[in-house]
Write a protein that holds these residues in place. Structure first.
Motif, PDB file in Angstrom:
ATOM      1  N   ASP A 208       0.857  -1.191   0.000  1.00 29.61           N
ATOM      2  CA  ASP A 208       0.000   0.000   0.000  1.00 29.61           C
ATOM      3  C   ASP A 208       0.892   1.239   0.000  1.00 29.61           C
ATOM      4  O   ASP A 208       1.648   1.471   0.940  1.00 29.61           O
ATOM      5  CB  ASP A 208      -0.891  -0.029   1.248  1.00 29.61           C
ATOM      6  CG  ASP A 208      -1.866   1.135   1.309  1.00 29.61           C
ATOM      7  OD1 ASP A 208      -1.733   2.073   0.500  1.00 29.61           O
ATOM      8  OD2 ASP A 208      -2.757   1.111   2.177  1.00 29.61           O
ATOM      9  N   LEU A 209       0.796   2.041  -1.047  1.00 30.57           N
ATOM     10  CA  LEU A 209       1.631   3.228  -1.195  1.00 30.57           C
ATOM     11  C   LEU A 209       0.854   4.523  -0.996  1.00 30.57           C
ATOM     12  O   LEU A 209       1.345   5.597  -1.337  1.00 30.57           O
ATOM     13  CB  LEU A 209       2.268   3.231  -2.593  1.00 30.57           C
ATOM     14  CG  LEU A 209       3.198   2.051  -2.901  1.00 30.57           C
ATOM     15  CD1 LEU A 209       3.538   2.015  -4.381  1.00 30.57           C
ATOM     16  CD2 LEU A 209       4.473   2.137  -2.073  1.00 30.57           C
ATOM     17  N   SER A 273      11.709   1.455  -7.870  1.00 26.12           N
ATOM     18  CA  SER A 273      10.905   2.681  -7.803  1.00 26.12           C
ATOM     19  C   SER A 273      10.274   2.843  -6.430  1.00 26.12           C
ATOM     20  O   SER A 273      10.150   3.961  -5.921  1.00 26.12           O
ATOM     21  CB  SER A 273       9.828   2.674  -8.890  1.00 26.12           C
ATOM     22  OG  SER A 273       8.784   1.762  -8.583  1.00 26.12           O
ATOM     23  N   ILE A 274       9.859   1.737  -5.808  1.00 28.84           N
ATOM     24  CA  ILE A 274       9.236   1.821  -4.479  1.00 28.84           C
ATOM     25  C   ILE A 274      10.267   2.233  -3.436  1.00 28.84           C
ATOM     26  O   ILE A 274      10.030   3.136  -2.618  1.00 28.84           O
ATOM     27  CB  ILE A 274       8.600   0.466  -4.109  1.00 28.84           C
ATOM     28  CG1 ILE A 274       7.397   0.185  -5.014  1.00 28.84           C
ATOM     29  CG2 ILE A 274       8.187   0.437  -2.643  1.00 28.84           C
ATOM     30  CD1 ILE A 274       6.858  -1.224  -4.891  1.00 28.84           C
ATOM     31  N   PHE A 281      11.617   4.069   2.324  1.00 30.05           N
ATOM     32  CA  PHE A 281      10.471   3.905   3.241  1.00 30.05           C
ATOM     33  C   PHE A 281      10.453   4.923   4.381  1.00 30.05           C
ATOM     34  O   PHE A 281       9.948   4.644   5.468  1.00 30.05           O
ATOM     35  CB  PHE A 281      10.435   2.476   3.819  1.00 30.05           C
ATOM     36  CG  PHE A 281      10.480   1.415   2.773  1.00 30.05           C
ATOM     37  CD1 PHE A 281       9.430   1.244   1.894  1.00 30.05           C
ATOM     38  CD2 PHE A 281      11.586   0.585   2.652  1.00 30.05           C
ATOM     39  CE1 PHE A 281       9.473   0.265   0.912  1.00 30.05           C
ATOM     40  CE2 PHE A 281      11.649  -0.388   1.666  1.00 30.05           C
ATOM     41  CZ  PHE A 281      10.581  -0.539   0.798  1.00 30.05           C
ATOM     42  N   THR A 282      10.979   6.105   4.112  1.00 28.78           N
ATOM     43  CA  THR A 282      10.938   7.165   5.137  1.00 28.78           C
ATOM     44  C   THR A 282       9.925   8.253   4.803  1.00 28.78           C
ATOM     45  O   THR A 282       9.662   9.125   5.638  1.00 28.78           O
ATOM     46  CB  THR A 282      12.326   7.826   5.294  1.00 28.78           C
ATOM     47  OG1 THR A 282      12.699   8.437   4.053  1.00 28.78           O
ATOM     48  CG2 THR A 282      13.373   6.795   5.694  1.00 28.78           C
ATOM     49  N   ASP A 283       9.355   8.215   3.596  1.00 32.61           N
ATOM     50  CA  ASP A 283       8.446   9.292   3.187  1.00 32.61           C
ATOM     51  C   ASP A 283       7.378   8.747   2.242  1.00 32.61           C
ATOM     52  O   ASP A 283       7.641   8.485   1.073  1.00 32.61           O
ATOM     53  CB  ASP A 283       9.239  10.402   2.491  1.00 32.61           C
ATOM     54  CG  ASP A 283       8.343  11.559   2.022  1.00 32.61           C
ATOM     55  OD1 ASP A 283       7.151  11.565   2.387  1.00 32.61           O
ATOM     56  OD2 ASP A 283       8.851  12.429   1.291  1.00 32.61           O
ATOM     57  N   ILE A 289       6.273   7.439  -6.933  1.00 31.19           N
ATOM     58  CA  ILE A 289       6.581   6.074  -7.343  1.00 31.19           C
ATOM     59  C   ILE A 289       6.518   5.987  -8.864  1.00 31.19           C
ATOM     60  O   ILE A 289       5.442   5.929  -9.453  1.00 31.19           O
ATOM     61  CB  ILE A 289       5.604   5.062  -6.710  1.00 31.19           C
ATOM     62  CG1 ILE A 289       5.483   5.309  -5.199  1.00 31.19           C
ATOM     63  CG2 ILE A 289       6.057   3.637  -7.006  1.00 31.19           C
ATOM     64  CD1 ILE A 289       6.789   5.184  -4.454  1.00 31.19           C
ATOM     65  N   SER A 290       7.667   6.002  -9.469  1.00 33.65           N
ATOM     66  CA  SER A 290       7.757   5.929 -10.929  1.00 33.65           C
ATOM     67  C   SER A 290       9.013   5.162 -11.292  1.00 33.65           C
ATOM     68  O   SER A 290      10.104   5.492 -10.825  1.00 33.65           O
ATOM     69  CB  SER A 290       7.813   7.328 -11.546  1.00 33.65           C
ATOM     70  OG  SER A 290       8.211   7.251 -12.906  1.00 33.65           O
TER      71      SER A 290
END
Length: 920
Positions: A208-209, A273-274, A281-283, A289-290
C-alpha cells in the motif's frame, strides 16, 4: 539500509540474499526464445529457461550453468532475467511512455526450487527479504492466496497452507492476518503454463503506497486491503510466488505432480521505484513512485538532455474524453518522448547483443517497429539527424557490469542501430508531412493510405495508429491487413521456390566483388531465391566477402528506402554471391539498394586472417618447412589452423606465439596484388596448397618487404581480407593444439580484442588464485605462487603491448578527424592508461593541439597535449584547468602536457566542447 540504495545495490541485495540460502546464481537467458510450438518470440518471463525442468525433460542441474556467479544446491536457482513484452499475449508497447511503469524491456528477479523447498521456505524467505532485509513497513504489506470459485469451475482447493504460513508472519509483528491476507480467484491467484501441463496456486505480495504515516492504523490497513487486486496504482503487486504442484489434464481434471516446484518473479524496476520513491520507506507523504524516476533510467535521461537540450520533468498526460491518453502540453510531449526512447533503447540494445536484429519478419519486425517508434519520438526532442545509436555508450557503461554482453557487442549494437535509423530518417519527415495532409481531410485514415505509408515510407501500422490517435482519428486496419496479405502473396509468387540447398541454385550473372577496398556500395538486385527458412539475394556487385578459403562470409545490411534487410551470411555459387536474409520478404528484383558490411565484425575477421598467415610463417621458422597447411577456419571469434606434423612441444608453441607477436609489434605492411598463376608457381617464396586448382590469375598476400614487390617474409596465394599492417592485429594468443586426424594437428588461436579480453581474464584469475593459495600458508606451494606471479607479470606485459598497438591503430583513425591543427576526441569506455597510449601515439605524428577524454570504469580522464609552436596561443595546463571542473573534477600541468579527471561522465562532451572554444 538507512541511505537510499542504488538500483545496482538493490539488485545485488536480492541475489546475495538467495545466495545465502544456497541458491546457484545463474546468468540471464537470451532475450530470444523459441516457444514449444516452434514460434520465435521474446523471453517474457523468468521461468522460460526453466520450462524443461518443470516438464521433467531434463534434470535440475543449474550448478553446471556456464558463467555462474556463485555455487549452491543444484535444485535451487536465482537470477535477474532480461525480459521483453512487445508482442503476442504480453504486449505493453503502446502503453510505454504514457505512464510510470509500462516497459517493453524489464528485469525480472526470481528464485526457483526444482523439487526442493516449497511453500514454507518460499513464504518465509519472501517475508525475510521484504520486511527484514529491505525494511518494507509490515502494516503496508498484504499477501494474496488462492480461493477457488467452485460455481465458476475454478480448479483445485483453497490454498490453506499458504494462508497459515502468512498468518504466522503477520501475527509475529502484531498484525491481523484476516486483514492482511486477501483471497484471490483463478484469474489472480492460479498460474497455468497452458491449458494443459504444470500449474498451481500462487501467492502475491502487495504494498500500500497511499500517502500517510509510515505505519498505518488498523482502519487504514482495512482500507488498503480493499485496494488489493484492484486498479488503483497506489496499492501494487511486487512479488509473485507460484507453487507448481498440479498437472492440468486434457479432460479438465488436475492431478498432483510427482515433484513440486517454486517459480517466483519480482519486477526489478518496480522494486527500485518503491524503495527510491519513498526514500527507503521514510516518506510516503510526498513519495513519487515511478520506474522512470530512478537511477535505472537517469543516466539515459541525462544523456538525452545533453544531446537535445530538453529536460525531463516527470509529467504525465491524462485521458481525454474518448479515454485515450494523449500528451497535450509541450512538457508532457517531451516527457513521453524521454520515457519511450529510454525504454526502447534498452529493448533494442539487449536484443541486438543477443543476436536478434531489426528485420522484416516476426520478432525482428517487432524490433524495427520499436526503433521507428523511438525515432519518431526523437522528432519531439527536435532530433533531425541520427541520435538513437549515440545512447548505447551510456547504457553499456551503466549496465555492462551485470550484462557484459552490452559492452562486448557495443560497437555492433551502435552500427546496427545507426544503419536502421539512417534508413528511416530518409523517409520519416516526408511520411509525416503526407500524413498531416491526409489527416486534415476527415476523421479516419483509409487502409490504402496506411499501406502507402508502410510500403513507401516505412511506417509500421502501429506508428500510423499512434499518429492518428494523437489527432483523434481512426485507421482502417482491416483494409491495411488485406493489402499486406496481397503484397506477401505477390512477393512469394515472384520468388523461385522449392530450393532446399545452395547447390541447387542456378545462376548466370557473376557478382563484381569490390569488398577489398570498400565497405559500402550501391547495387542492383538481380535475383531472389526463396529457401526453407531464408532468402538469398543476388546483387550485381558486393562488398561482402563470400565464405571460401576458410574465411567465414560477411554479415551486413541491404538498405532500400526506409527498410533494411539484415544479411546474416554471404556465400557463393560459382562466381555469384548469395546474400542470405531471414524470412521471405525481400527487395524486389531490379531494385537499386545499398549494401553495407558489418564493419566491426569484418575487422575482427581480418585480424584473425592476417594472424593465420603469421602463424603459418612462424610454424615454418620454429618447426620445419614441411609443416604444411591442411586447412584453416577464420571467424570473428577465433582462428584454427590444421597442419601435418607431430605434436608440438610447449617450448615450440611458446616460440611460435612469441614470433607472431614480434611481427605484430614490428607493424609490418600487409599488401596484395594479382599476378598470373604461372608467375606465382615459379616463385618459390610464394606458398600455395598443392592439389588445389587455381585460376589463370591469382591473388598474392604479402607481409613485410616492399609492398607489391613479392619480397616479403610471408607470401601466400589467398583471396581473403586482411589488415593493412600487422600492428592492427593487436595481440596474438595460442589457446589450443591437438590432433584432429592421423598425422594432422590443429592450432587454435585468438587475436585482437578477443586475445586482450582473454589475457585480462587470465591475469585476474592468477591474482585471485595467488591470493587464495597464499592465504593457505602452505610452504610447499610457494614456488607455484612465484610461478603464477611471474606468469601474471608476463601477461601484464603482453596486455600493455597489445594496448599500445591498439592505441596506435586508434591514433591513425583519429588523425582523419583533425581540423586546423586541432584534434579533440572522446575515446569512450576505455581507461586512462589506454587514453595515454593513444595520446603518446598521436604526439609522434601530429603537430598541434590534442585533447582526449575517456570514461572507463565510470571515471572521466582528461588530457591535453600542445606542441611547442602552438603554446603561445593556448597551453595544455590552462585547457585542463578550465574543463576538468565541468566533469566535477580538477587537474592541471605544464604548457606542453596536462592531465585531469572527474566523476560526471554525462558532461564529457560538454567539457570537450569547451576545450574546442578555448583552442579556437
Amino acid at each position: 539500509m538507512s541511505a537510499v540504495p542504488t538500483a545496482a545495490q538493490i539488485r545485488q541485495t536480492f541475489l546475495d540474499f538467495f545466495k545465502s540460502k544456497d541458491h546457484t546464481i545463474v546468468p540471464s537467458d537470451n532475450v530470444g526464445y523459441t516457444s514449444r510450438d516452434g514460434a520465435r518470440i521474446f523471453t517474457n518471463a523468468g521461468m522460460n529457461q526453466f520450462v524443461p525442468i518443470f516438464l521433467g525433460e531434463r534434470s535440475a542441474d543449474v550448478d553446471t550453468w556456464p558463467g555462474v556467479l556463485s555455487k549452491g544446491l543444484p535444485t535451487r536457482a536465482a537470477d535477474t532475467q532480461k525480459c521483453i513484452r512487445a508482442g503476442g499475449k504480453h504486449n505493453d508497447l503502446e502503453d510505454v511512455g504514457l505512464d510510470t511503469y509500462h516497459h517493453t524491456f524489464f528485469e525480472m528477479l526470481g528464485n526457483w526450487s526444482f523439487g526442493d523447498y516449497f511453500k514454507k521456505e518460499a513464504i518465509s524467505w519472501s517475508w525475510e527479504l521484504i520486511v527484514e532485509r529491505f525494511k518494507f513497513p509490515p502494516s503496508r504489506v498484504f499477501a494474496t492466496i488462492y480461493q477457488p470459485n467452485k460455481e465458476k469451475g475454478d480448479p483445485a482447493d483453497r490454498d490453506q497452507e499458504s494462508w497459515d504460513l502468512w498468518a504466522e508472519k503477520f501475527r509475529s509483528v502484531g498484525l491481523d492476518p484476516e486483514i492482511h491476507i486477501v483471497n484471490g480467484n483463478k484469474k489472480d491467484n492460479f498460474w497455468m503454463m497452458a491449458d494443459t501441463g504444470p500449474c498451481g496456486p500462487c501467492t502475491e505480495i502487495h504494498i500500500d503506497l497511499t500517502p500517510g504515516p509510515i505505519e498505518l492504523s488498523e482502519e487504514r490497513q482495512r482500507a488498503g486491503a480493499k485496494l488489493v487486486n484492484g486498479s488503483d496504482a497506489s496499492c501494487i503487486e511486487i512479488w509473485n510466488n507460484v507453487f507448481i504442484q498440479y498437472n492440468a489434464n486434457p479432460d479438465g481434471t488436475f492431478t498432483p505432480l510427482p515433484a513440486q516446484h517454486v517459480d517466483t518473479g519480482m519486477g526489478f524496476e518496480r522494486l527500485t521505484s518503491i524503495i527510491q520513491g519513498t526514500k527507503n520507506f521514510t516518506d510516503f507523504e510526498t513519495a513519487k513512485i515511478s520506474n522512470y524516476d530512478t537511477d535505472v533510467f537517469k543516466p539515459i535521461f541525462d544523456e538525452l538532455t545533453r544531446l537535445s537540450g530538453k529536460h525531463y520533468q516527470s509529467t504525465l498526460p491524462l485521458p481525454n474524453e474518448q479515454g485515450h491518453v494523449i500528451p497535450v502540453t509541450e512538457q508532457e510531449k517531451v516527457d513521453v518522448a524521454f520515457r519511450v526512447i529510454a525504454d526502447h533503447l534498452r529493448t533494442l540494445s539487449f536484443s541486438i547483443a543477443d543476436g536478434i536484429q531489426p528485420g522484416n519478419s516476426d520478432r525482428n519486425y517487432t524490433l524495427r517497429r520499436i526503433l521507428r517508434r523511438a525515432v519518431k519520438y526523437g522528432r519531439t526532442l527536435e532530433f533531425k539527424e541520427p541520435f538513437f545509436y549515440k545512447l548505447v555508450d551510456v547504457l553499456a557503461l551503466h549496465m555492462g557490469d551485470v550484462f557484459p554482453e552490452l559492452r562486448a557487442r557495443k560497437d555492433q549494437i551502435k552500427a546496427v542501430l545507426k544503419v536502421e535509423e539512417e534508413a528511416f530518417n530518409r523517409t520519416l519527415d516526408r511520411g509525416i508531412a503526407l500524413f498531416e495532409s491526409e489527416a486534415s481531410k476527415g476523421s479516419s485514415i483509409t487502409g490504402d493510405f496506411a499501406f502507402q505509408l508502410y510500403d513507401t515510407f516505412g511506417f509500421p501500422l502501429d506508428l500510423t495508429e499512434l499518429l492518428a490517435r494523437e489527432r483523434g482519428l481512426t485507421v482502417d486496419t482491416e483494409g491495411f491487413e488485406k493489402l499486406m496479405t496481397e503484397q506477401r502473396e505477390r512477393a512469394r509468387s515472384a520468388m523461385k521456390k522449392n530450393v532446399v540447398s545452395v547447390s541447387e541454385i542456378e545462376t548466370k550473372e557473376p557478382t563484381k566483388f569490390i569488398g577489398y577496398d570498400e565497405l559500402e556500395t550501391e547495387a542492383k538486385v538481380l535475383e531472389i531465391v526463396a529457401m526453407k527458412d531464408k532468402t538469398a539475394i543476388i546483387l550485381d556487385s558486393s562488398v561482402c566477402y563470400a565464405e571460401m578459403g576458410g574465411q567465414i562470409g560477411d554479415s551486413g545490411q541491404i538498405i532500400l528506402g526506409a527498410n533494411t534487410y539484415p544479411v546474416s551470411s554471404t556465400t557463393k555459387v560459382g562466381n555469384t554471391w548469395l546474400h542470405f536474409i531471414e524470412g521471405e520478404e525481400a527487395p524486389a528484383e531490379g531494385a537499386l539498394v545499398r549494401l553495407a558490411v558489418d564493419g566491426p565484425r569484418r575487422h575482427a575477421i581480418e585480424r584473425h586472417h592476417t594472424a593465420t598467415h603469421l602463424l603459418h610463417w612462424a610454424l615454418h621458422e620454429v618447426v620445419n618447412q614441411e609443416a604444411t597447411q591442411k586447412g584453416s577456419n577464420v571467424t570473428a571469434e577465433k582462428l584454427t589452423f590444421d597442419f601435418n606434423n607431430a605434436a608440438l612441444t610447449a617450448g615450440q608453441l611458446a616460440d611460435i606465439e612469441k614470433l607472431v607477436n614480434e611481427r605484430i609489434v614490428a607493424n609490418d605492411s600487409v599488401s596484395w596484388n594479382e599476378i598470373p598463376y604461372a608467375e606465382a608457381k615459379n616463385n618459390t617464396g610464394i606458398m600455395q596448397l598443392f592439389g588445389e586448382k587455381y585460376p589463370e590469375n591469382v591473388r598474392v598476400v604479402q607481409i613485410g618487404g616492399k609492398p607489391l614487390a613479392l619480397d616479403g617474409y610471408s607470401m601466400e596465394l589467398c583471396g581473403g581480407t586482411h589488415t593493412r599492417h600487422t600492428g592492427e592485429i593487436g595481440l596474438f594468443r595460442l589457446i589450443g593444439e591437438g590432433a584432429v586426424a592421423a598425422g594432422v594437428r590443429r592450432i587454435e588461436a585468438i587475436a585482437g580484442l578477443e586475445a586482450y579480453h582473454a589475457a585480462r581474464a587470465d591475469a585476474d584469475l592468477l591474482k585471485l588464485l595467488a591470493g587464495k593459495v597464499s592465504a593457505q600458508g602452505v610452504s610447499d606451494l610457494e614456488k607455484k605462487i612465484d610461478n603464477l606471479l611471474a606468469q601474471q607479470k608476463e601477461l601484464e606485459k603482453a596486455l600493455k603491448a597489445a594496448q599500445q598497438r591498439e592505441a596506435s591503430g586508434k591514433a591513425k583513425e583519429l588523425l582523419a578527424t583533425a581540423e586546423n591543427n586541432v584534434l579533440i576526441a572522446n575515446l569512450g569506455d576505455v581507461d586512462g592508461d589506454y587514453a595515454m597510449a593513444v595520446n603518446d601515439a598521436l604526439k609522434g605524428v601530429f603537430n598541434g593541439v590534442i585533447v582526449l577524454a575517456s570514461i572507463g570504469g565510470g571515471n572521466v580522464t582528461l588530457m591535453a597535449t600542445v606542441s611547442k609552436e602552438h603554446q603561445a596561443k593556448v597551453q595544455a595546463g590552462k585547457i585542463i584547468q578550465t574543463i576538468a571542473p565541468i566533469v566535477g573534477g580538477k587537474g592541471g600541468g605544464k604548457p606542453d602536457f596536462a592531465r585531469g579527471g572527474g566523476k560526471d561522465v554525462s558532461k564529457v562532451d560538454a567539457a570537450l566542447a569547451e576545450a574546442r572554444k578555448l583552442v579556437g
